[in-house]
Every structure is written in structure tokens, then in C-alpha cells.
Design a protein around this motif. Structure first.
Motif, PDB file in Angstrom:
ATOM      1  N   ALA A 258       0.825  -1.206   0.000  1.00 47.96           N
ATOM      2  CA  ALA A 258       0.000   0.000   0.000  1.00 47.96           C
ATOM      3  C   ALA A 258       0.862   1.261   0.000  1.00 47.96           C
ATOM      4  O   ALA A 258       1.966   1.286   0.564  1.00 47.96           O
ATOM      5  CB  ALA A 258      -0.931   0.003   1.212  1.00 47.96           C
ATOM      6  N   MET A 259       0.314   2.291  -0.630  1.00 48.25           N
ATOM      7  CA  MET A 259       0.950   3.598  -0.636  1.00 48.25           C
ATOM      8  C   MET A 259      -0.121   4.661  -0.461  1.00 48.25           C
ATOM      9  O   MET A 259      -1.248   4.531  -0.954  1.00 48.25           O
ATOM     10  CB  MET A 259       1.724   3.831  -1.933  1.00 48.25           C
ATOM     11  N   LEU A 260       0.249   5.737   0.237  1.00 47.44           N
ATOM     12  CA  LEU A 260      -0.657   6.855   0.498  1.00 47.44           C
ATOM     13  C   LEU A 260      -0.004   8.143   0.025  1.00 47.44           C
ATOM     14  O   LEU A 260       1.158   8.404   0.331  1.00 47.44           O
ATOM     15  CB  LEU A 260      -0.957   6.949   1.994  1.00 47.44           C
ATOM     16  N   TRP A 261      -0.762   8.952  -0.732  1.00 48.21           N
ATOM     17  CA  TRP A 261      -0.315  10.289  -1.136  1.00 48.21           C
ATOM     18  C   TRP A 261      -1.259  11.324  -0.540  1.00 48.21           C
ATOM     19  O   TRP A 261      -2.459  11.078  -0.389  1.00 48.21           O
ATOM     20  CB  TRP A 261      -0.363  10.452  -2.650  1.00 48.21           C
ATOM     21  N   THR A 276      -3.883   9.436  10.728  1.00 44.93           N
ATOM     22  CA  THR A 276      -4.934   8.452  10.991  1.00 44.93           C
ATOM     23  C   THR A 276      -4.728   7.214  10.137  1.00 44.93           C
ATOM     24  O   THR A 276      -4.870   6.074  10.621  1.00 44.93           O
ATOM     25  CB  THR A 276      -6.313   9.067  10.717  1.00 44.93           C
ATOM     26  N   TRP A 277      -4.383   7.415   8.867  1.00 45.06           N
ATOM     27  CA  TRP A 277      -4.119   6.287   7.975  1.00 45.06           C
ATOM     28  C   TRP A 277      -2.865   5.532   8.415  1.00 45.06           C
ATOM     29  O   TRP A 277      -2.831   4.297   8.379  1.00 45.06           O
ATOM     30  CB  TRP A 277      -3.973   6.769   6.531  1.00 45.06           C
ATOM     31  N   ARG A 278      -1.836   6.262   8.835  1.00 45.78           N
ATOM     32  CA  ARG A 278      -0.603   5.623   9.271  1.00 45.78           C
ATOM     33  C   ARG A 278      -0.826   4.747  10.494  1.00 45.78           C
ATOM     34  O   ARG A 278      -0.207   3.682  10.638  1.00 45.78           O
ATOM     35  CB  ARG A 278       0.447   6.687   9.606  1.00 45.78           C
ATOM     36  N   GLN A 279      -1.684   5.176  11.395  1.00 43.19           N
ATOM     37  CA  GLN A 279      -1.965   4.384  12.585  1.00 43.19           C
ATOM     38  C   GLN A 279      -2.589   3.051  12.219  1.00 43.19           C
ATOM     39  O   GLN A 279      -2.319   2.021  12.851  1.00 43.19           O
ATOM     40  CB  GLN A 279      -2.882   5.164  13.524  1.00 43.19           C
ATOM     41  N   ALA A 280      -3.425   3.068  11.180  1.00 42.57           N
ATOM     42  CA  ALA A 280      -4.090   1.833  10.764  1.00 42.57           C
ATOM     43  C   ALA A 280      -3.197   0.962   9.889  1.00 42.57           C
ATOM     44  O   ALA A 280      -3.287  -0.269   9.937  1.00 42.57           O
ATOM     45  CB  ALA A 280      -5.381   2.179  10.016  1.00 42.57           C
ATOM     46  N   LEU A 281      -2.334   1.600   9.064  1.00 42.02           N
ATOM     47  CA  LEU A 281      -1.458   0.860   8.151  1.00 42.02           C
ATOM     48  C   LEU A 281      -0.025   1.354   8.311  1.00 42.02           C
ATOM     49  O   LEU A 281       0.507   2.069   7.451  1.00 42.02           O
ATOM     50  CB  LEU A 281      -1.917   1.062   6.700  1.00 42.02           C
ATOM     51  N   ASP A 283       2.841   0.101   7.886  1.00 39.41           N
ATOM     52  CA  ASP A 283       3.869  -0.353   6.942  1.00 39.41           C
ATOM     53  C   ASP A 283       3.723   0.242   5.541  1.00 39.41           C
ATOM     54  O   ASP A 283       4.564  -0.015   4.681  1.00 39.41           O
ATOM     55  CB  ASP A 283       3.847  -1.883   6.835  1.00 39.41           C
ATOM     56  N   MET A 284       2.681   0.996   5.293  1.00 42.74           N
ATOM     57  CA  MET A 284       2.497   1.525   3.937  1.00 42.74           C
ATOM     58  C   MET A 284       3.468   2.682   3.670  1.00 42.74           C
ATOM     59  O   MET A 284       3.928   3.364   4.584  1.00 42.74           O
ATOM     60  CB  MET A 284       1.058   2.004   3.729  1.00 42.74           C
ATOM     61  N   GLN A 285       3.785   2.870   2.385  1.00 42.54           N
ATOM     62  CA  GLN A 285       4.596   4.005   1.980  1.00 42.54           C
ATOM     63  C   GLN A 285       3.733   5.267   1.985  1.00 42.54           C
ATOM     64  O   GLN A 285       2.542   5.213   1.660  1.00 42.54           O
ATOM     65  CB  GLN A 285       5.180   3.788   0.594  1.00 42.54           C
ATOM     66  N   VAL A 286       4.340   6.399   2.337  1.00 46.57           N
ATOM     67  CA  VAL A 286       3.611   7.664   2.387  1.00 46.57           C
ATOM     68  C   VAL A 286       4.422   8.735   1.659  1.00 46.57           C
ATOM     69  O   VAL A 286       5.645   8.833   1.852  1.00 46.57           O
ATOM     70  CB  VAL A 286       3.346   8.115   3.839  1.00 46.57           C
ATOM     71  N   HIS A 287       3.739   9.508   0.830  1.00 46.16           N
ATOM     72  CA  HIS A 287       4.390  10.661   0.206  1.00 46.16           C
ATOM     73  C   HIS A 287       3.484  11.874   0.349  1.00 46.16           C
ATOM     74  O   HIS A 287       2.303  11.815  -0.005  1.00 46.16           O
ATOM     75  CB  HIS A 287       4.683  10.427  -1.272  1.00 46.16           C
ATOM     76  N   ILE A 288       4.051  12.953   0.855  1.00 48.12           N
ATOM     77  CA  ILE A 288       3.331  14.217   0.995  1.00 48.12           C
ATOM     78  C   ILE A 288       3.774  15.142  -0.135  1.00 48.12           C
ATOM     79  O   ILE A 288       4.969  15.430  -0.283  1.00 48.12           O
ATOM     80  CB  ILE A 288       3.623  14.882   2.362  1.00 48.12           C
ATOM     81  N   TRP A 289       2.815  15.612  -0.928  1.00 53.09           N
ATOM     82  CA  TRP A 289       3.099  16.511  -2.042  1.00 53.09           C
ATOM     83  C   TRP A 289       3.044  17.958  -1.552  1.00 53.09           C
ATOM     84  O   TRP A 289       1.991  18.456  -1.162  1.00 53.09           O
ATOM     85  CB  TRP A 289       2.087  16.297  -3.167  1.00 53.09           C
ATOM     86  N   GLN A 290       4.193  18.620  -1.574  1.00 53.33           N
ATOM     87  CA  GLN A 290       4.257  19.997  -1.110  1.00 53.33           C
ATOM     88  C   GLN A 290       3.609  20.948  -2.127  1.00 53.33           C
ATOM     89  O   GLN A 290       3.828  20.828  -3.333  1.00 53.33           O
ATOM     90  CB  GLN A 290       5.721  20.411  -0.877  1.00 53.33           C
ATOM     91  N   ASP A 291       2.825  21.894  -1.606  1.00 51.25           N
ATOM     92  CA  ASP A 291       2.204  22.948  -2.430  1.00 51.25           C
ATOM     93  C   ASP A 291       1.227  22.398  -3.458  1.00 51.25           C
ATOM     94  O   ASP A 291       0.943  23.054  -4.468  1.00 51.25           O
ATOM     95  CB  ASP A 291       3.277  23.800  -3.136  1.00 51.25           C
ATOM     96  N   ILE A 292       0.720  21.202  -3.216  1.00 48.49           N
ATOM     97  CA  ILE A 292      -0.235  20.559  -4.121  1.00 48.49           C
ATOM     98  C   ILE A 292      -1.534  20.351  -3.367  1.00 48.49           C
ATOM     99  O   ILE A 292      -1.550  20.142  -2.156  1.00 48.49           O
ATOM    100  CB  ILE A 292       0.326  19.216  -4.643  1.00 48.49           C
TER     101      ILE A 292
END
Length: 316
Positions: A258-261, A276-281, A283-292
Motif C-alpha cells: 500500500a501507498m498513500l499520497w 490516521t491512515w498511518r496508525q491503521a497501516l 507499513d504503507m509508503q507515504v508521500h506528501i506533495w508539497q504545495d499541491i
């Protein structure tokens, strides 16, 4: 510059000229409606996508599809009130290596709406499962935005045997520690998706993206009228897909990679929901898009596609 991009630039030159002609000839709204209905389909065809209608039993699902036999399949899911046209500029960067399906889910785009249908996430996930079965596709990578991100998670939970990976892009489904502009408006009794006039549409459209692509005003006028004409339908879909199904408790059962953007400037769903999503998953990858904003695949399609392809390549 690629041939496809030159053609797209030519398309937008045509759109701008059409807008000017619409003003001169008094055909502003009809021209905008025609362009809204046809220009996006033409652009998708430049990227190698064909339109199809697929019978899944109780309805025909409209979709874009490229033909790349033997390659892994990606399914791209739009958000609430959107349609398949939000994905082709992102998807075109992936057509060499993947088969891509971009459906209009029930009640959206070119797929029919009926008031007696269920637009909840479990029902929509069942339809997506039937779509894959009808196309003889055993498994697929699923990526979805907003409501489509919620649907991605639900599909992966309810149909794990058909899921290769799950990527949620600014997804609905879980509450955020900080209220978004949308959530504040809903708390005050106003749903900004339910449009009464052009001013309300412009306020809503500004909430959807921090860096929206260019669209002629006449096309935006046509989209505004489409929202006004669909108020009752959109209200029904909104009520159905927001029915609570305990996603917070179910998410830890999600087994697919899983991955979350999330965009930092998302005004519809606050970026604080990432925790909230990280607490539930965890191990998933997370990427935060700056200024988007809410739709990184529309706002920065090339960069988003490159990041997504890197994620998929790492799974091979």
C-alpha cells in the motif's frame, strides 16, 4: 517536445479560439458543453486510450482502456462527482509498461445513474470486481483519488485475491485531526459539491486543486451547469458513499502493498488525516506533495506517474 504534447497544445489553442468565437456568436454555453463532452475524449485518444462500454450484469460501465496484452493491469479510480477524465495525463506516462483501465463508476461520467442504485463503497467495489471478471483480468494494481481512494481501500479489503497493490491519493473514508474547508462547510449545513450558481461553482473549483490546469472559461461554465443539473443525483451519491462501514477497524486487515499520497494544500480532505491512515497501516509508503492540493495526478501528472511507477517497479 513529444508529438502528443504538441497535439495537446494545439487542442488548447483550438479551445481558446472556440471560447472567443463563443463570445462573438452568442453560443458560449453550447460551445462549452460540446467541448466539455468531446475534447477530453479526443485528448485521451492521443495517449492511446479507447472508450469502451463493458456489461457487468446490471449496468454498462464506461471506461478508457489502452491495449497492452501481457502487461500488468492498473485500475485508476476517480473521486466523487469526477469521472475518468481526471486520469489520462497521468496515465499516459505508464502506457508502455501496463494495461490501464480508467472506469466511470456507477453514477459518474458516461456510466448511468439510477436513483434506486446503491453508491456505497461496498457496492461499487463489487461492480469493480465484476468489471475485472468480465474483462478476464485476474489481478490489478488499484489507485484511486478521494472517493476513489476510499474505494481502493475497500476493494483491497473485500477483494484481496484481485488486488496486486493499493494506492490511495488524498482518500476519503477516515476522519482527520484537523477539519478541512469542506468539513467546516458540511458542519455548517452546506455541501459545496451541490452547486446552485456559477459563483458557488467557482468557490468549489478553487477548493479542488492548488495548481489546476488551464481550462477555457466556457468549459468551466459548462461544468458548472452540469453540477447544477445533477444536484439531486450528487446528493444521493454523497449520502451513499459516506455511510460508515468501519474502515478504521478494517484497514489493518489490508494485506496488499500500500501507498498513500496527500497534498499539503488539500482543502477538501485535510492532510492531517495522514496520521490516521498511518496508525491503521503503519507499513504503507507515504508521500506528501508539497504545495499541491487534492489531485496530484492532475496538478503534477508527470511527477506523480514517475513516483507511482517507482513504487510498482519495486514490487516486481
Amino acid at each position: 517536445m513529444s508529438v502528443a504534447m504538441k497535439k495537446v497544445m494545439a487542442l488548447f489553442s483550438v479551445l481558446t479560439l472556440a471560447a472567443l468565437l463563443g463570445v462573438v456568436q452568442g453560443a458560449y454555453l453550447p460551445l462549452g458543453q460540446w467541448l466539455y463532452e468531446h475534447a477530453t475524449d479526443w485528448e485521451a485518444s492521443l495517449y492511446g486510450f479507447e472508450q469502451q462500454q463493458v456489461d457487468i450484469g446490471d449496468m454498462q460501465l464506461a471506461l478508457y482502456r489502452n491495449h497492452n496484452p501481457g502487461k500488468p493491469v492498473i485500475v485508476m479510480l476517480h473521486g466523487y462527482s469526477a469521472d475518468k477524465d481526471v486520469w489520462p495525463r497521468f496515465a499516459r506516462h505508464l502506457t508502455d509498461d501496463y494495461q490501464i483501465l480508467i472506469p466511470d463508476m456507477a453514477g459518474h461520467g458516461d456510466t448511468e445513474f439510477r436513483m434506486d442504485w446503491d453508491y456505497g463503497m461496498v457496492a461499487q467495489a463489487q461492480r469493480l470486481s465484476r468489471l475485472l471478471t468480465a474483462l478476464e483480468i485476474e489481478q490489478a494494481h488499484i489507485i484511486g483519488n478521494s472517493m476513489g481512494g476510499y474505494l481502493t481501500a475497500i476493494f483491497s479489503l473485500y477483494h484481496p485475491q484481485q488486488t496486486l497493490s493499493a494506492t490511495m491519493v488524498d482518500p476519503a473514508g477516515l476522519t482527520s485531526p484537523k477539519a478541512s474547508d469542506l468539513e467546516k462547510m458540511l458542519a455548517e449545513g452546506r455541501n459545496p459539491f451541490l452547486i446552485n450558481n456559477r459563483q458557488e461553482f467557482d468557490e468549489f473549483y478553487a477548493m479542488t486543486m492548488a495548481k489546476p490546469p488551464f481550462l477555457p472559461d466556457m468549459v468551466l461554465e459548462a461544468v458548472a451547469h452540469e453540477y447544477m443539473n445533477r444536484r439531486e443525483e450528487l446528493a444521493k451519491i454523497f449520502a451513499d458513499f459516506n455511510r460508515g462501514i468501519g474502515l478504521q477497524q478494517k484497514l489493518p486487515q489490508l494485506q496488499a502493498p500500500a501507498m498513500l499520497w496527500w497534498g499539503t494544500e488539500d482543502r477538501l480532505l485535510h492532510v492531517s488525516a495522514v496520521e490516521t491512515w498511518r496508525q491503521a497501516l503503519p507499513d504503507m509508503q507515504v508521500h506528501i506533495w508539497q504545495d499541491i492540493g487534492h489531485m496530484p495526478m492532475v496538478e503534477v501528472p508527470r511527477q506523480a506517474a514517475e513516483r507511482y511507477q517507482a513504487f510498482l517497479t519495486a514490487l516486481e
